[in-house]
Write a protein that holds these residues in place. Structure first.
Motif, mmCIF file in Angstrom:
data_model
loop_
_atom_site.group_PDB
_atom_site.id
_atom_site.type_symbol
_atom_site.label_atom_id
_atom_site.label_comp_id
_atom_site.label_asym_id
_atom_site.label_seq_id
_atom_site.Cartn_x
_atom_site.Cartn_y
_atom_site.Cartn_z
ATOM 1 N N ALA A 1 -2.607 16.988 1.532
ATOM 2 C CA ALA A 1 -3.678 15.997 1.665
ATOM 3 C C ALA A 1 -4.447 15.863 0.355
ATOM 4 C CB ALA A 1 -4.614 16.399 2.800
ATOM 5 N N ALA A 2 -4.726 16.989 -0.282
ATOM 6 C CA ALA A 2 -5.405 16.948 -1.574
ATOM 7 C C ALA A 2 -4.538 16.245 -2.612
ATOM 8 C CB ALA A 2 -5.741 18.366 -2.029
ATOM 9 N N TYR A 3 -3.250 16.500 -2.562
ATOM 10 C CA TYR A 3 -2.310 15.837 -3.483
ATOM 11 C C TYR A 3 -2.382 14.319 -3.317
ATOM 12 C CZ TYR A 3 2.128 14.250 -5.471
ATOM 13 O OH TYR A 3 3.088 13.579 -6.187
ATOM 14 N N ALA A 4 -2.420 13.862 -2.075
ATOM 15 C CA ALA A 4 -2.483 12.419 -1.817
ATOM 16 C C ALA A 4 -3.761 11.808 -2.383
ATOM 17 C CB ALA A 4 -2.379 12.158 -0.315
ATOM 18 N N HIS B 1 -6.188 20.649 9.046
ATOM 19 C CA HIS B 1 -5.776 21.092 7.716
ATOM 20 C C HIS B 1 -5.812 19.923 6.724
ATOM 21 C CE1 HIS B 1 -4.725 25.225 8.544
ATOM 22 N NE2 HIS B 1 -4.010 24.859 9.602
ATOM 23 N N CYS B 2 -5.338 18.766 7.143
ATOM 24 C CA CYS B 2 -5.383 17.586 6.269
ATOM 25 C C CYS B 2 -6.825 17.217 5.933
ATOM 26 C CB CYS B 2 -4.677 16.410 6.935
ATOM 27 S SG CYS B 2 -2.875 16.516 6.938
ATOM 28 N N LEU B 3 -7.686 17.283 6.914
ATOM 29 C CA LEU B 3 -9.088 16.957 6.703
ATOM 30 C C LEU B 3 -9.716 17.903 5.690
ATOM 31 C CD1 LEU B 3 -11.463 15.186 7.633
ATOM 32 C CD2 LEU B 3 -11.935 16.876 9.386
ATOM 33 N N HIS B 4 -9.367 19.178 5.782
ATOM 34 C CA HIS B 4 -9.894 20.155 4.828
ATOM 35 C C HIS B 4 -9.485 19.782 3.408
ATOM 36 C CE1 HIS B 4 -11.404 24.075 3.525
ATOM 37 N NE2 HIS B 4 -10.321 24.162 2.772
ATOM 38 N N GLY B 5 -8.234 19.361 3.239
ATOM 39 C CA GLY B 5 -7.779 18.957 1.915
ATOM 40 C C GLY B 5 -8.503 17.738 1.394
ATOM 41 N N VAL B 6 -8.729 16.751 2.253
ATOM 42 C CA VAL B 6 -9.424 15.523 1.848
ATOM 43 C C VAL B 6 -10.880 15.811 1.485
ATOM 44 C CG1 VAL B 6 -10.249 13.281 2.672
ATOM 45 C CG2 VAL B 6 -7.899 14.002 3.148
ATOM 46 N N ASP C 1 -0.023 24.218 4.028
ATOM 47 C CA ASP C 1 0.711 23.149 3.356
ATOM 48 C C ASP C 1 0.060 21.784 3.574
ATOM 49 O OD1 ASP C 1 2.718 22.033 1.814
ATOM 50 O OD2 ASP C 1 4.076 21.772 3.503
ATOM 51 N N ALA C 2 -0.370 21.510 4.801
ATOM 52 C CA ALA C 2 -0.965 20.207 5.101
ATOM 53 C C ALA C 2 -2.222 19.967 4.276
ATOM 54 C CB ALA C 2 -1.273 20.094 6.587
ATOM 55 N N SER C 3 -3.034 21.003 4.105
ATOM 56 C CA SER C 3 -4.245 20.879 3.304
ATOM 57 C C SER C 3 -3.918 20.574 1.857
ATOM 58 C CB SER C 3 -5.065 22.176 3.405
ATOM 59 O OG SER C 3 -6.209 22.114 2.582
ATOM 60 N N GLU C 4 -2.928 21.281 1.306
ATOM 61 C CA GLU C 4 -2.536 21.072 -0.085
ATOM 62 C C GLU C 4 -1.958 19.675 -0.288
ATOM 63 O OE1 GLU C 4 0.176 24.235 -0.743
ATOM 64 O OE2 GLU C 4 -1.361 25.805 -0.700
ATOM 65 N N LYS D 1 0.826 -1.194 0.000
ATOM 66 C CA LYS D 1 0.000 0.000 0.000
ATOM 67 C C LYS D 1 0.869 1.257 0.000
ATOM 68 C CE LYS D 1 -4.167 -1.793 2.244
ATOM 69 N NZ LYS D 1 -5.141 -1.604 3.352
ATOM 70 N N ASN D 2 0.394 2.265 -0.726
ATOM 71 C CA ASN D 2 1.102 3.538 -0.802
ATOM 72 C C ASN D 2 0.586 4.491 0.276
ATOM 73 O OD1 ASN D 2 2.764 2.934 -3.051
ATOM 74 N ND2 ASN D 2 1.027 3.292 -4.426
ATOM 75 N N MET D 3 1.474 4.960 1.132
ATOM 76 C CA MET D 3 1.127 5.871 2.210
ATOM 77 C C MET D 3 1.737 7.242 1.951
ATOM 78 S SD MET D 3 2.332 5.806 6.242
ATOM 79 C CE MET D 3 1.429 4.312 6.668
ATOM 80 N N TYR D 4 0.919 8.288 2.110
ATOM 81 C CA TYR D 4 1.436 9.655 2.078
ATOM 82 C C TYR D 4 1.446 10.163 3.515
ATOM 83 C CZ TYR D 4 2.686 14.056 -0.152
ATOM 84 O OH TYR D 4 3.376 15.173 -0.576
ATOM 85 N N PHE D 5 2.619 10.477 4.025
ATOM 86 C CA PHE D 5 2.843 10.755 5.442
ATOM 87 C C PHE D 5 3.159 12.242 5.609
ATOM 88 C CE2 PHE D 5 5.528 9.208 9.328
ATOM 89 C CZ PHE D 5 4.594 9.767 10.185
ATOM 90 N N VAL D 6 2.198 13.005 6.140
ATOM 91 C CA VAL D 6 2.353 14.442 6.359
ATOM 92 C C VAL D 6 2.727 14.670 7.820
ATOM 93 C CG1 VAL D 6 1.205 16.687 6.318
ATOM 94 C CG2 VAL D 6 0.721 15.008 4.533
#
Length: 308
Positions: free
Chosen positions: A50-53, A72-77, A45-48, A2-7
């Motif tokens: 998360a959207a990238y992931a 911030h991550c949640l906002h991106g997702v 940055d975290a939001s951006e 599995k591919n994980m994106y770790f912020v």
């Protein structure tokens, strides 16, 4: 694999991730993840990332940091059509959201839970055109988390919040006239504080009972203007004990509420402990089961499936 994106926010809490990051990444690799790591560079940055992931085929997004980093991550997702699963490694000062979904405060133990991969769909709060994970609040004391410098939080933890709050108690707590609208009910009056929550605790000090993470409603708690200092103390004590029968506390559950400030200068809001703006009219809603989180175990979580 599995591919994980770790912020990772390396500055959260007492900067604990600086010491543990290598061991955590190694544990993920041993458990079969292909890990891409990004350290946050600024507030957005975290939001951006998360959207990238979400947009680039990752299987899971892991956020390591405080409640603000997760928010911030949640906002991106939430802004993406493909909302990937979120894992959380709490590394902040209070970590309220982690407590609500049963994630331990120890970062290595939290990482082990992510590797197990047990998930649950959870509600997400909407605040005007943004989102929050567990609390939006206004009024007395809500400015403490984002105005207290990070270095002071790191040094003193909860003591930093308590000391700053005690300072505010010695000054005049300002009330503002508000109109509260939900369902077919309208409430008007002067209020000094309000919070819209979906969590077990707020600021590590206020406990919330009988909440569910996935029922499509959140808990609204408002405090009317006390008549004297004695009432302030009694109301704060009742709030700390989760006693919503105090005469100055208005409490209800709803899936949507509009809070309008009837004065020229509105309250300052916070979202998940960070600055949330100063709009006169604020619309809040609950997005039911909007995002899948990795959790510690469904049998221990406040979920609809566990309600008897």
């Amino acid at each position: 694999m599995k591919n994980m994106y770790f912020v990772v926010n390396l500055l959260s809490g007492k900067a604990v991730m600086n010491k543990k990051l290598g061991n955590i990444i190694d544990s993920f690799v041993k458990d079969g993840f292909k890990v891409t790591v990004h350290t946050t560079q600024n507030g957005d940055d975290a939001s951006e990332q998360a959207a990238y992931a979400c947009e680039n085929g990752y299987d899971v997004l892991v956020a390591a940091g405080g409640d603000g980093t997760l928010s911030h991550c949640l906002h991106g997702v939430m802004g993406c059509e493909n909302r990937i699963t979120i894992g959380y490694i709490p590394a902040g000062t209070t970590n309220d959201f982690a407590k609500g979904i049963g994630i331990p405060s120890d970062q290595l133990r939290a990482a082990a839970i992510i590797s197990k991969g047990e998930t649950a769909l959870c509600d997400v709060g909407g605040f005007n055109d943004t989102y929050f994970s567990y609390v939006s609040a206004f009024g007395a004391f809500t400015n403490i988390p984002y105005e207290t410098p990070q270095r002071i939080k790191n040094m003193f933890g909860h003591a930093a919040y308590i000391a700053d709050g005690a300072t505010q108690l010695t000054s005049i707590i300002k009330a503002k006239p508000l109109r509260i609208e939900y369902e077919d009910i309208v409430i008007e009056g002067e209020f000094v504080y309000g919070m819209i929550t979906n969590t077990a605790s707020v600021a590590g000090m206020i406990s919330m009972n009988n909440f569910l993470l996935d029922d499509g409603v959140f808990e609204v708690t408002l405090i009317r203007k006390p008549r004297n200092p004695a009432e302030i103390g009694m109301t704060l004590l009742a709030l700390a004990k989760n006693d919503m029968t105090d005469k100055n506390i208005v409490f209800f559950r709803t899936d949507a509420v509009t809070i309008t400030c009837l004065s020229d200068e509105p309250f300052t809001w916070t979202k998940d402990g960070e600055y949330g703006g100063m709009e006169k009219v604020n619309h809040l809603c609950c997005h039911k089961k909007a995002v899948r989180f990795i959790v510690s175990g469904k049998e221990r979580l406040p979920l609809e499936m566990n309600r008897k």
